[in-house]
Design a protein around this motif. Structure first.
Motif, mmCIF file in Angstrom:
data_model
loop_
_atom_site.group_PDB
_atom_site.id
_atom_site.type_symbol
_atom_site.label_atom_id
_atom_site.label_comp_id
_atom_site.label_asym_id
_atom_site.label_seq_id
_atom_site.Cartn_x
_atom_site.Cartn_y
_atom_site.Cartn_z
ATOM 1 N N ASN A 143 -4.480 -8.089 -1.779
ATOM 2 C CA ASN A 143 -3.548 -7.196 -2.575
ATOM 3 C C ASN A 143 -3.490 -7.291 -3.651
ATOM 4 O O ASN A 143 -3.222 -7.643 -4.812
ATOM 5 N N ASN B 191 -9.554 -3.548 -1.891
ATOM 6 C CA ASN B 191 -8.518 -3.220 -0.747
ATOM 7 C C ASN B 191 -7.272 -2.931 -1.751
ATOM 8 O O ASN B 191 -6.393 -2.853 -1.110
ATOM 9 N N GLU C 105 -6.343 0.485 -1.142
ATOM 10 C CA GLU C 105 -5.884 0.881 0.187
ATOM 11 C C GLU C 105 -4.934 0.301 1.120
ATOM 12 O O GLU C 105 -5.307 -1.096 1.389
ATOM 13 N N ARG C 106 -3.543 0.387 1.609
ATOM 14 C CA ARG C 106 -2.919 -0.122 2.009
ATOM 15 C C ARG C 106 -2.909 -0.123 3.025
ATOM 16 O O ARG C 106 -2.361 0.608 4.119
ATOM 17 N N THR C 107 -3.976 -0.832 3.908
ATOM 18 C CA THR C 107 -4.286 -1.008 5.193
ATOM 19 C C THR C 107 -4.505 -2.549 6.289
ATOM 20 O O THR C 107 -4.717 -3.426 6.002
ATOM 21 N N VAL D 176 -3.236 -9.701 3.510
ATOM 22 C CA VAL D 176 -2.841 -8.444 3.488
ATOM 23 C C VAL D 176 -1.547 -7.701 3.677
ATOM 24 O O VAL D 176 -0.631 -8.245 4.089
ATOM 25 N N LEU E 273 2.016 -5.615 3.800
ATOM 26 C CA LEU E 273 2.105 -4.523 3.194
ATOM 27 C C LEU E 273 3.687 -4.497 3.666
ATOM 28 O O LEU E 273 4.506 -5.670 3.722
ATOM 29 N N TYR F 179 0.112 -5.236 -5.385
ATOM 30 C CA TYR F 179 0.858 -5.871 -4.307
ATOM 31 C C TYR F 179 0.382 -6.898 -4.205
ATOM 32 O O TYR F 179 1.017 -7.824 -3.111
#
Length: 205
Positions: free
Chosen positions: A124, A140, A142-144, A149, A151, A175
């Motif tokens: 994050n 990381n 990209e937020r997948t 992680v 979200l 993040y």
């Protein structure tokens, strides 16, 4: 706060004259968490006394839901170096950062007041305002969905939001970061005060 831990915080300049929190206003929380291998570990977070029960509820829920946390230890384990803590994928809370580390003004800083938590920094990351680059890594960005992680709308996000916290309270993506509002102020009823403003701290070089 144990004498030994407080001594290390002073030795590493995580606490010094001018820092807003005091030994009396901080608490050491020992927290069980699942690591990335699914094993139970015992970690430590240092937080303000006025959110200690709040934080305990949050991490109790994350533990029961088996959300994985890579590592959790106070930043004095890294000599107070926030960059080293992030690069080690360490989840941490209190840090009255030194002038050579990016920070909001100390009196207003959620981290310096023990009212902010950074979770799984490698999964994050944030954009460092000094270099406008992803820190500690862009792998990381990209937020997948993935292990550890965070979200929007997910378990960690919802758990903190339910307790009145704010996610990535800054102008750039951040993040890993949750706090109780900016500028950092005391909380009431063991939840963040509804009068806490939600706004980004000014950039610091």
């Amino acid at each position: 706060m144990t004498p030994a831990q407080w001594q290390r915080m002073v030795e590493t300049s995580m606490w010094r004259e001018g820092c807003p929190a005091t030994r009396e206003s901080l608490r050491r929380l020992e927290i069980n968490y699942f690591d990335f291998d699914g094993e139970i570990q015992r970690g430590v977070l240092v937080v303000n006394a006025d959110i200690a029960e709040n934080v305990s509820r949050i991490f109790t829920r994350l533990f029961h839901e088996r959300f994985p946390i890579y590592r959790m230890q106070p930043v004095e384990a890294y000599e107070g170096d926030n960059k080293a803590s992030l690069e080690d994928n360490n989840t941490a809370a209190y840090n009255c950062r030194r002038p050579n580390q990016i920070n909001a003004p100390l009196k207003e800083s959620p981290h310096a007041n023990g009212r902010a938590i950074d979770i799984n920094p490698l999964q994050n990351p944030w954009i460092d305002l000094r270099c406008k680059c992803w820190s500690p890594s862009d792998q990381n960005a990209e937020r997948t969905p993935g292990k550890g992680v965070i979200l929007e709308g997910g378990l960690v996000w919802q758990t903190f939001i339910d307790e009145g916290w704010v996610w990535q309270n800054i102008k750039v993506p951040d993040y890993m970061h949750f706090d109780t509002g900016y500028p950092s102020i005391p909380v009431t009823g063991n939840k963040p005060s509804p009068t806490a403003s939600v706004g980004p701290p000014p950039p610091a070089g």
